[in-house]
Enzyme design. Structure first.
Site, short mmCIF file in Angstrom:
data_model
loop_
_atom_site.label_atom_id
_atom_site.label_comp_id
_atom_site.label_asym_id
_atom_site.label_seq_id
_atom_site.Cartn_x
_atom_site.Cartn_y
_atom_site.Cartn_z
NE ARG A 1 -1.62 -2.16 2.95
CZ ARG A 1 -1.61 -3.44 2.58
NH1 ARG A 1 -2.53 -3.91 1.81
NH2 ARG A 1 -0.66 -4.27 3.00
CB THR A 2 3.54 2.55 2.15
OG1 THR A 2 2.85 2.12 3.32
CG2 THR A 2 4.17 3.90 2.42
CG HIS B 1 4.23 3.88 8.51
ND1 HIS B 1 4.28 4.67 7.38
CD2 HIS B 1 3.76 2.67 8.08
CE1 HIS B 1 3.86 3.96 6.34
NE2 HIS B 1 3.55 2.75 6.73
CE LYS C 1 27.47 -2.84 -9.97
NZ LYS C 1 27.45 -1.81 -11.02
NE ARG D 1 7.55 0.76 4.27
CZ ARG D 1 6.34 0.20 4.38
NH1 ARG D 1 6.16 -1.05 4.04
NH2 ARG D 1 5.31 0.90 4.81
C1 NCD Z 1 2.60 -1.47 7.88
C2 NCD Z 1 4.08 -1.19 7.87
O1 NCD Z 1 4.77 -1.54 6.93
O2 NCD Z 1 4.49 -0.54 8.81
N1 NCD Z 1 2.02 -1.57 6.65
C3 NCD Z 1 1.66 -0.41 6.03
O3 NCD Z 1 2.47 0.44 5.72
N2 NCD Z 1 0.35 -0.25 5.82
C4 NCD Z 1 2.18 -2.46 8.88
C5 NCD Z 1 2.73 -3.83 8.87
O4 NCD Z 1 3.65 -4.17 8.13
O5 NCD Z 1 2.22 -4.60 9.69
#
Ligand code: NCD
Length: 320
Positions: free
Chosen positions: A62-63, A142, A92, A113
């Site tokens: 999703r993100t 997050h 590398k 991320r």
């Molecule tokens: C979450 C995450 O990656 O922090 N997912 C998200 O971004 N919706 C939650 C998770 O991984 O459980």
């Protein structure tokens, strides 16, 4: 940590703690406009000429996709780097510093991320010319997840104060879990029941900090203690990948609290909403999906894209 009061332009978004009621009100009003654009068949060119780099060192559905779609909904472009541990010059031996310095030359904003807490902040310190958005840094923060969750609550109730919520799952490692708590603490008179296995309760320093900010917290460890008057439930999975010792995970994975039709019947009010950070791995049974109170595959998902459209437009100076 730089606070965003009125001015989003060129700001790094590293933590939900940067937000105030004022900046959230602004973001929510732009998000409403973005929802109209998102639903409209006519294309928008608001971010035409802008490129966002999506640099994802950890898996994401999703993100990642909603940031990508958000740019494209507004006529912008993306440079998408997933799994750089296997596909980039990282293999590398290139340093994180060099990777960020190179990528910032190609784009207007970096969305990152990473499995390490603090890595988005580090990227923001390295990137001199473009803002950085934290899309999840290990068990840290997050912020954009909290923004979409707060917006989903706001959209339903018309306010984010004076609410009762239940947040369940992994309060220790769940960054979505803790970011939402911090987000709720920006507003007044909220009460949150924390439903977690004892081993995954909130770190004591987080607990005290949130209480000091005025958030009322009640820790429970059994779904029979869920109050019947909650406005929202927010479920999360246990963060298997954050356990140093896999047998510790095996010991508690079955203590997760499962939402089924029966629990909804017994504990959920008529006008509540049921959210999940997603991905779910069994915490909410599919039999609940058709319940109109279940928003995790409905408004919560769409709002993720609209909030990110708004945030990108504000940071890139294309919305006021
Ligand atoms: C979450 C995450 O990656 O922090 N997912 C998200 O971004 N919706 C939650 C998770 O991984 O459980």
């Amino acid at each position: 940590m730089i606070k965003i009061n009125d001015n989003f332009k060129n700001q790094d978004i590293l933590s939900i703690d940067q937000f105030s009621q004022k900046s959230l009100a602004k973001l929510f009003s732009v998000t409403k406009r973005m929802a109209k654009i998102g639903r409209n068949a006519r294309p928008s060119f608001l971010l035409k000429g802008n490129i966002a780099t999506l640099l994802f060192y950890e898996p994401s559905t999703r993100t990642f996709s909603s940031f990508s779609a958000a740019m494209k909904q507004l006529g912008g472009e993306t440079l998408e780097i997933t799994d750089p541990q296997n596909t980039s010059s990282y293999v590398k031996g290139e340093s994180f510093e060099d990777t960020i310095k190179v990528l910032e030359a190609y784009c207007d904003i970096i969305v990152i991320r990473h499995p390490e807490e603090g890595s988005a902040k580090k990227a923001a310190e390295i990137a001199k010319f473009v803002p950085v958005i934290n899309a999840g840094d290990g068990a840290g923060d997050h912020p954009t997840q909290a923004l979409l969750d707060l917006y989903t609550i706001y959209e339903k109730f018309g306010r984010v104060n004076n609410l009762i919520g239940v947040i369940a799952g992994d309060a220790l490692y769940g960054r979505g879990f803790r970011s939402l708590l911090k987000g709720l603490s920006i507003y007044k008179d909220n009460t949150v029941y924390l439903l977690t296995p004892k081993q995954l309760r909130l770190r004591r320093e987080d607990f005290t900090e949130l209480k000091n900010r005025g958030l009322k917290l009640i820790e429970i460890h059994d779904s029979k203690d869920i109050p019947k008057n909650a406005h929202f439930w927010y479920w999360t999975r246990i963060q298997k990948e954050r356990f140093k010792n896999k047998s510790d995970y095996e010991k508690i994975k079955n203590s997760n609290f499962i939402v089924d039709k029966k629990l909804m019947r017994e504990k959920a009010g008529k006008n509540m909403i049921l959210m999940h950070v997603l991905p779910r791995v069994g915490e909410i049974l599919p039999e609940v999906d058709e319940d109109t109170r279940a928003v995790y595959l409905r408004s919560q998902i769409r709002n993720g894209m609209y909030v990110r459209m708004a945030l990108l437009a504000l940071i890139l100076g294309k919305a006021k």
